[in-house]
Design a protein around this motif. Sequence first.
Motif, PDB file in Angstrom:
ATOM      1  N   GLU A  76      46.958 -82.310 -19.839  1.00 44.78           N
ATOM      2  CA  GLU A  76      47.481 -80.981 -19.510  1.00 44.78           C
ATOM      3  C   GLU A  76      46.505 -79.877 -19.874  1.00 44.78           C
ATOM      4  OE1 GLU A  76      51.286 -79.972 -21.048  1.00 44.78           O
ATOM      5  OE2 GLU A  76      52.330 -80.889 -19.359  1.00 44.78           O
ATOM      6  N   ARG A  77      45.873 -80.010 -21.032  1.00 45.39           N
ATOM      7  CA  ARG A  77      44.901 -79.008 -21.471  1.00 45.39           C
ATOM      8  C   ARG A  77      43.703 -79.721 -22.092  1.00 45.39           C
ATOM      9  NH1 ARG A  77      46.865 -73.883 -21.198  1.00 45.39           N
ATOM     10  NH2 ARG A  77      45.016 -73.104 -22.267  1.00 45.39           N
ATOM     11  N   ARG A  80      54.591 -84.757 -25.382  1.00 43.26           N
ATOM     12  CA  ARG A  80      53.157 -84.495 -25.355  1.00 43.26           C
ATOM     13  C   ARG A  80      52.521 -84.913 -26.674  1.00 43.26           C
ATOM     14  NH1 ARG A  80      55.832 -81.419 -22.068  1.00 43.26           N
ATOM     15  NH2 ARG A  80      54.872 -80.494 -20.194  1.00 43.26           N
ATOM     16  N   ARG A 109      55.805 -89.600 -20.483  1.00 48.93           N
ATOM     17  CA  ARG A 109      57.175 -89.415 -19.991  1.00 48.93           C
ATOM     18  C   ARG A 109      58.098 -90.340 -20.788  1.00 48.93           C
ATOM     19  NH1 ARG A 109      54.610 -92.501 -16.030  1.00 48.93           N
ATOM     20  NH2 ARG A 109      55.658 -94.515 -15.627  1.00 48.93           N
ATOM     21  N   THR A 111      45.493 -82.068 -24.714  1.00 51.13           N
ATOM     22  CA  THR A 111      46.947 -82.251 -24.723  1.00 51.13           C
ATOM     23  C   THR A 111      47.270 -83.308 -23.684  1.00 51.13           C
ATOM     24  OG1 THR A 111      47.288 -79.926 -25.311  1.00 51.13           O
ATOM     25  CG2 THR A 111      49.180 -81.131 -24.457  1.00 51.13           C
ATOM     26  N   PRO A 165      43.513 -74.964 -19.267  1.00 53.61           N
ATOM     27  CA  PRO A 165      44.496 -75.777 -18.556  1.00 53.61           C
ATOM     28  C   PRO A 165      43.763 -76.716 -17.604  1.00 53.61           C
ATOM     29  CG  PRO A 165      44.445 -73.560 -17.671  1.00 53.61           C
ATOM     30  CD  PRO A 165      43.565 -73.544 -18.874  1.00 53.61           C
ATOM     31  N   VAL A 166      44.321 -77.893 -17.386  1.00 52.12           N
ATOM     32  CA  VAL A 166      43.611 -78.898 -16.595  1.00 52.12           C
ATOM     33  C   VAL A 166      43.369 -78.413 -15.157  1.00 52.12           C
ATOM     34  CG1 VAL A 166      45.667 -80.142 -15.780  1.00 52.12           C
ATOM     35  CG2 VAL A 166      43.515 -81.375 -16.135  1.00 52.12           C
ATOM     36  N   ARG A 209      50.044 -85.790 -21.788  1.00 50.72           N
ATOM     37  CA  ARG A 209      51.453 -85.797 -21.411  1.00 50.72           C
ATOM     38  C   ARG A 209      51.922 -87.212 -21.092  1.00 50.72           C
ATOM     39  NH1 ARG A 209      50.563 -83.467 -17.295  1.00 50.72           N
ATOM     40  NH2 ARG A 209      50.645 -85.201 -15.822  1.00 50.72           N
TER      41      ARG A 209
END
Length: 328
Positions: free
Chosen positions: A178-179, A124, A220, A216, A193-194, A218
């Motif tokens: 994410e946020r 993240r 991978r 935030t 939070p999303v 994200r």
Amino acid sequence: MNPTLQLSVEPVDESVERAAAHAEIISDLFRDFVTALPGETVLRRDEPLSRRTTLRVGGPADIYVEPPSETALATVLELCALRGIPWFALGRGSNLLIRDGGIRGVVVSLAHSSFSRIVPAGDRLEVGAGARLKTLAVEARRLGLAGLEFLEGIPGSLGGALRMNAGAMGSWTFDVVERLRCMNRRGEVLDLPVAEVEVAYRSCPLLRSQLALGATIRGRPSPTDEVRACMDSYSRKRWESQPSQPSAGCTFKNPLPNLPAGRLIDELGLKGMRIGDAMVSEVHANFLVNVGQARASEVLTLIEHVRNKARQLRGVELETEVEILGED
């Protein structure tokens, strides 16, 4: 018998009175800012905005401010509320058309480095709203994080991308969020939070009334070479399919899932259509470009011409994707 004295009373021009009252409030607000904000704040009157937009058109802002911290930003919003003056957030000026009369009120930019931090945390990234999307994509590549490659080609900051749920190459900004951190008009910070944030095609309704501070993001884990190859592929596709002249990006939303606006405008035979120095790009018809010293009024006239043609010849209503602000 004394003649009757007749007095001629000039009618009051209410628009002049309103303009004078507004100018006085703006002067008072500017003095408030000088007193209340820290010395490193960038603060200007009548700041030209054409040089701060990717289309290179538009008039001035009454007040332009770059606060150096969230505390200073909260002060700006609180003082605007106190004086009853609207504020507008400006990122890197893409997806934006400012009218020739400029913006009456305060333009807030999160260009200070304190709003541009990118802090890794595993897979993240904690990213400030002022961070350039290209910088974010490159940092993700350096860290071996995939999924953010599409951001590299969007000419804006994270704050603008969040507000518009910007997308490219089949991906959307909120796909990787994410946020969300934002500030309301009272200067209060929200961290959400999303799942609690409504998003839609080219829109995040919450950020119409609140100012994005960061998110935030994200990714991978993926080999750096694979991330680089994907970014290079996207970059080649972008340069082959998009114009190099100044533009605001795509002008219209796609009217139907299977009908891209660019294809529709091309089919209407409008590529190369020009009003003054505003032109429908010959490379990608959904881009209106500035081929010289275009004025916002020329771009707006061209937008209406394209919309009228789409309505008359195809029965399609084109909705602008680019955000239009300011006064004529």
